[in-house]
Design an enzyme around this catalytic site. Structure first.
Site, PDB file in Angstrom:
ATOM      1  CG  ASP A  86      -1.280   1.369   1.426  1.00  0.00           C
ATOM      2  OD1 ASP A  86      -2.297   1.747   0.371  1.00  0.00           O
ATOM      3  OD2 ASP A  86      -1.443   1.112   2.885  1.00  0.00           O
ATOM      4  CG  ASP A  88      -1.942   7.242   0.237  1.00  0.00           C
ATOM      5  OD1 ASP A  88      -1.576   7.640  -0.035  1.00  0.00           O
ATOM      6  OD2 ASP A  88      -2.916   7.730  -0.582  1.00  0.00           O
TER       7      ASP A  88
END
Length: 292
Positions: A86, A88
């Site tokens: 991922d 963010d």
């Protein structure tokens, strides 16, 4: 209809970052039953997903038992063909859409809409469209935001990517954020652009905001799970690991998708997600030390 163009960004440098404190709360073991097999069933609950998106204001109430990885989890990481991250609050310290919203003067409105979306009754694609309609970022605003607020890479991330590559493990970025804001991060980490799965902002011929590409898998609910499945199938990988902080990352841990989910809680601690992870880490150095 006006022609659509997408922003292409070149490499950018980011300032050196101080290392985050690794201080943790007193350890209290939390027992839970077979999180690996409960994951797929529980992730279907909208209430769980909504809760998992909420960050504890007082920090974790306890350090979960899965902060100590099993031998099987360690072996899965070591034998992985690829690791999907991922972006963010994992690869970078920021939430890209929040940074862009704040830069464009829509931070408060987007935050309020996000709070409403956390009931779990709104599909991801609807939430994404609503937030972007509030921001309506132009091409020049996105460029200026990247220049004035370059993404801040999480401490230890660059070293982890190097270590994975030295072990012949491929690295991918799988994000609900925007390619335009992720490409500079990928360049900095030496990750090829073809290894990015993310959303794409669209602009008119004058650079005005014109929406986002709805064909990107991460523009929809359950998109990260499908993205990881596709990566696995396209490359013929046997073992893939997913690392992230949120419920959408946890969703990727299902048959045909990620074989291991590592919750990174070094930026945000989402306790419902951490409770169901195969392994919880607070510092990327913890993963580096487990690799040969």
């Amino acid at each position: 209809m006006a022609g659509m163009i997408s922003l292409r960004t070149g490499p950018r440098s980011s300032p050196a970052l101080p290392r985050l404190s690794s201080a943790r709360p007193p350890q209290v073991a939390v027992r839970f039953t077979s999180p690996l097999f409960r994951c797929a069933k529980l992730c279907k609950s909208r209430n769980l997903l909504a809760a998992a998106l909420e960050v504890s204001k007082d920090g974790p109430s306890a350090v979960l038992a899965n902060t100590l990885p099993s031998e099987g989890a360690i072996e899965t990481l070591r034998n992985a063909d690829a690791v999907c991250f991922d972006v963010d609050s994992t690869v970078i310290l920021d939430e890209g859409i929040d940074e862009l919203a704040d830069f464009c003067g829509a931070g408060k409105a987007v935050a309020e809409w996000t709070a409403k979306a956390m009931t779990g009754t709104v599909p991801f694609e609807e939430a994404l469209a609503a937030r972007l309609s509030l921001i309506k970022p132009s091409l020049s605003q996105v460029e200026e935001c990247l220049e004035k607020r370059p993404p801040r890479i999480s401490p230890g991330m660059a070293d982890l990517v190097k270590k994975l590559k030295s072990n012949n493990i491929d690295v991918f970025l799988v994000s609900g954020g925007f390619r335009q804001m992720i490409k500079p991060v990928a360049f900095q980490l030496g990750i090829p652009p073809e290894n990015i799965t993310a959303n794409q902002l669209l602009f008119g011929t004058s650079g005005e905001y014109a929406g986002f590409d709805p064909t990107e898998p991460t523009s929809r609910s359950g998109g990260k799970a499908k993205a990881v499945q596709k990566i696995k199938q396209d490359h013929g990988y046997k073992t893939v690991v997913m690392i992230g902080d949120g419920a959408t990352d946890l969703e990727a841990r299902q048959p045909g998708g990620a074989d291991l989910f590592i919750c990174y809680a070094g930026v945000q601690m989402r306790e419902p997600v951490a409770a169901l992870a195969d392994w919880v880490v607070f510092d990327f150095q913890e993963l580096i030390t487990k690799l040969p």
